[in-house]
Design a protein around this motif. Structure first.
Motif, PDB file in Angstrom:
ATOM      1  N   GLN A  74       0.871  -1.170   0.000  1.00  0.00           N
ATOM      2  CA  GLN A  74       0.000   0.000   0.000  1.00  0.00           C
ATOM      3  C   GLN A  74       0.910   1.223   0.000  1.00  0.00           C
ATOM      4  O   GLN A  74       1.941   1.240   0.660  1.00  0.00           O
ATOM      5  CB  GLN A  74      -0.888   0.000   1.233  1.00  0.00           C
ATOM      6  N   ASN A  75       0.561   2.240  -0.754  1.00  0.00           N
ATOM      7  CA  ASN A  75       1.376   3.444  -0.914  1.00  0.00           C
ATOM      8  C   ASN A  75       2.710   3.143  -1.581  1.00  0.00           C
ATOM      9  O   ASN A  75       3.702   3.839  -1.376  1.00  0.00           O
ATOM     10  CB  ASN A  75       1.605   4.148   0.429  1.00  0.00           C
ATOM     11  N   GLY A  76       2.737   2.092  -2.399  1.00  0.00           N
ATOM     12  CA  GLY A  76       3.969   1.673  -3.048  1.00  0.00           C
ATOM     13  C   GLY A  76       4.608   2.742  -3.914  1.00  0.00           C
ATOM     14  O   GLY A  76       5.830   2.874  -3.949  1.00  0.00           O
ATOM     15  N   ALA A  77       3.807   3.522  -4.612  1.00  0.00           N
ATOM     16  CA  ALA A  77       4.372   4.550  -5.496  1.00  0.00           C
ATOM     17  C   ALA A  77       5.117   5.610  -4.704  1.00  0.00           C
ATOM     18  O   ALA A  77       6.236   5.980  -5.052  1.00  0.00           O
ATOM     19  CB  ALA A  77       3.269   5.183  -6.340  1.00  0.00           C
ATOM     20  N   VAL A  78       4.526   6.103  -3.634  1.00  0.00           N
ATOM     21  CA  VAL A  78       5.202   7.138  -2.859  1.00  0.00           C
ATOM     22  C   VAL A  78       6.417   6.557  -2.136  1.00  0.00           C
ATOM     23  O   VAL A  78       7.444   7.223  -1.990  1.00  0.00           O
ATOM     24  CB  VAL A  78       4.241   7.881  -1.900  1.00  0.00           C
ATOM     25  N   LEU A  79       6.357   5.297  -1.718  1.00  0.00           N
ATOM     26  CA  LEU A  79       7.519   4.663  -1.092  1.00  0.00           C
ATOM     27  C   LEU A  79       8.663   4.507  -2.094  1.00  0.00           C
ATOM     28  O   LEU A  79       9.830   4.728  -1.762  1.00  0.00           O
ATOM     29  CB  LEU A  79       7.135   3.303  -0.495  1.00  0.00           C
ATOM     30  N   GLU A  80       8.331   4.153  -3.318  1.00  0.00           N
ATOM     31  CA  GLU A  80       9.363   4.065  -4.352  1.00  0.00           C
ATOM     32  C   GLU A  80       9.950   5.447  -4.639  1.00  0.00           C
ATOM     33  O   GLU A  80      11.165   5.604  -4.795  1.00  0.00           O
ATOM     34  CB  GLU A  80       8.801   3.468  -5.638  1.00  0.00           C
ATOM     35  N   ALA A  81       9.095   6.458  -4.694  1.00  0.00           N
ATOM     36  CA  ALA A  81       9.571   7.819  -4.943  1.00  0.00           C
ATOM     37  C   ALA A  81      10.507   8.281  -3.824  1.00  0.00           C
ATOM     38  O   ALA A  81      11.565   8.858  -4.084  1.00  0.00           O
ATOM     39  CB  ALA A  81       8.387   8.771  -5.088  1.00  0.00           C
ATOM     40  N   ILE A  82      10.154   8.001  -2.577  1.00  0.00           N
ATOM     41  CA  ILE A  82      11.013   8.347  -1.441  1.00  0.00           C
ATOM     42  C   ILE A  82      12.356   7.661  -1.578  1.00  0.00           C
ATOM     43  O   ILE A  82      13.413   8.280  -1.429  1.00  0.00           O
ATOM     44  CB  ILE A  82      10.335   7.967  -0.100  1.00  0.00           C
ATOM     45  N   THR A  83      12.344   6.366  -1.889  1.00  0.00           N
ATOM     46  CA  THR A  83      13.581   5.600  -2.011  1.00  0.00           C
ATOM     47  C   THR A  83      14.463   6.129  -3.134  1.00  0.00           C
ATOM     48  O   THR A  83      15.676   6.278  -2.965  1.00  0.00           O
ATOM     49  CB  THR A  83      13.258   4.107  -2.234  1.00  0.00           C
ATOM     50  N   ASN A  84      13.870   6.436  -4.270  1.00  0.00           N
ATOM     51  CA  ASN A  84      14.663   6.911  -5.405  1.00  0.00           C
ATOM     52  C   ASN A  84      15.265   8.293  -5.151  1.00  0.00           C
ATOM     53  O   ASN A  84      16.411   8.543  -5.529  1.00  0.00           O
ATOM     54  CB  ASN A  84      13.832   6.894  -6.685  1.00  0.00           C
ATOM     55  N   VAL A  85      14.523   9.175  -4.503  1.00  0.00           N
ATOM     56  CA  VAL A  85      15.093  10.483  -4.161  1.00  0.00           C
ATOM     57  C   VAL A  85      16.176  10.305  -3.102  1.00  0.00           C
ATOM     58  O   VAL A  85      17.251  10.900  -3.182  1.00  0.00           O
ATOM     59  CB  VAL A  85      13.994  11.456  -3.675  1.00  0.00           C
ATOM     60  N   ARG A  86      15.913   9.439  -2.145  1.00  0.00           N
ATOM     61  CA  ARG A  86      16.869   9.199  -1.051  1.00  0.00           C
ATOM     62  C   ARG A  86      18.204   8.684  -1.579  1.00  0.00           C
ATOM     63  O   ARG A  86      19.258   9.029  -1.045  1.00  0.00           O
ATOM     64  CB  ARG A  86      16.245   8.193  -0.084  1.00  0.00           C
ATOM     65  N   GLU A  87      18.173   7.877  -2.627  1.00  0.00           N
ATOM     66  CA  GLU A  87      19.414   7.338  -3.198  1.00  0.00           C
ATOM     67  C   GLU A  87      20.339   8.427  -3.723  1.00  0.00           C
ATOM     68  O   GLU A  87      21.549   8.246  -3.763  1.00  0.00           O
ATOM     69  CB  GLU A  87      19.097   6.346  -4.317  1.00  0.00           C
TER      70      GLU A  87
END
Length: 151
Positions: free
Chosen positions: A67-80
């Motif tokens: 759930q909320n996978g898109a925003v979690l992926e976005a957080i991870t990609n920016v965090r990288e």
């Protein structure tokens, strides 16, 4: 602005994303010299912080099942793209003054995003799926990333 049906956890996750995105933009403009930005994010949403860290430390391609996978992926990609990012949990509603300050800042961040732009901002950071769905609820566009709206 987030839709009216957004949960507190969804609002916190979006606030984390918006903050990291803002720091990333500053880093890209050279605000930190040759250094990568270091970030401390304080939140009273323990479940949001836990799932963010779980995704960061686990399989990064498992977004579609969450759930909320898109925003979690976005957080991870920016965090990288950033230097060290530290999350700190702050208990809520117990008279801690910094918590009130953080809540007010998060509310301002959410208001800075034009209505209907949330899906577009998040989709720029999502690479695990070809499309991100949104839906209209009470006349507003919202990210359709809860269990019943998943691909």
């Amino acid at each position: 602005r987030l839709g009216d049906s957004a949960t507190a956890a969804e609002a916190e996750l979006f606030a984390i994303f918006a903050t990291l995105r803002k720091v990333q933009a500053q880093q890209d403009l050279g605000y930190y010299g040759n250094q990568k930005a270091r970030v401390l994010i304080m939140s009273d949403c323990l479940s949001g912080l836990q799932v963010t860290e779980k995704v960061w430390r686990g399989k990064k391609n498992a977004y579609r099942k969450l759930q909320n996978g898109a925003v979690l992926e976005a957080i991870t990609n920016v965090r990288e793209s950033l230097g060290r990012v530290i999350f700190m949990w702050i208990p809520s509603h117990v008279g801690i003054v910094p918590n009130t300050i953080v809540d007010n800042i998060a509310a301002q961040e959410r208001e800075e995003v034009p209505e209907g732009m949330v899906t577009g901002l998040i989709s720029k950071q999502v690479r695990s799926r070809p499309i991100i769905y949104d839906r209209i609820v009470r006349g507003r566009r919202e990210l359709a990333d809860s269990p019943i709206y998943r691909e």
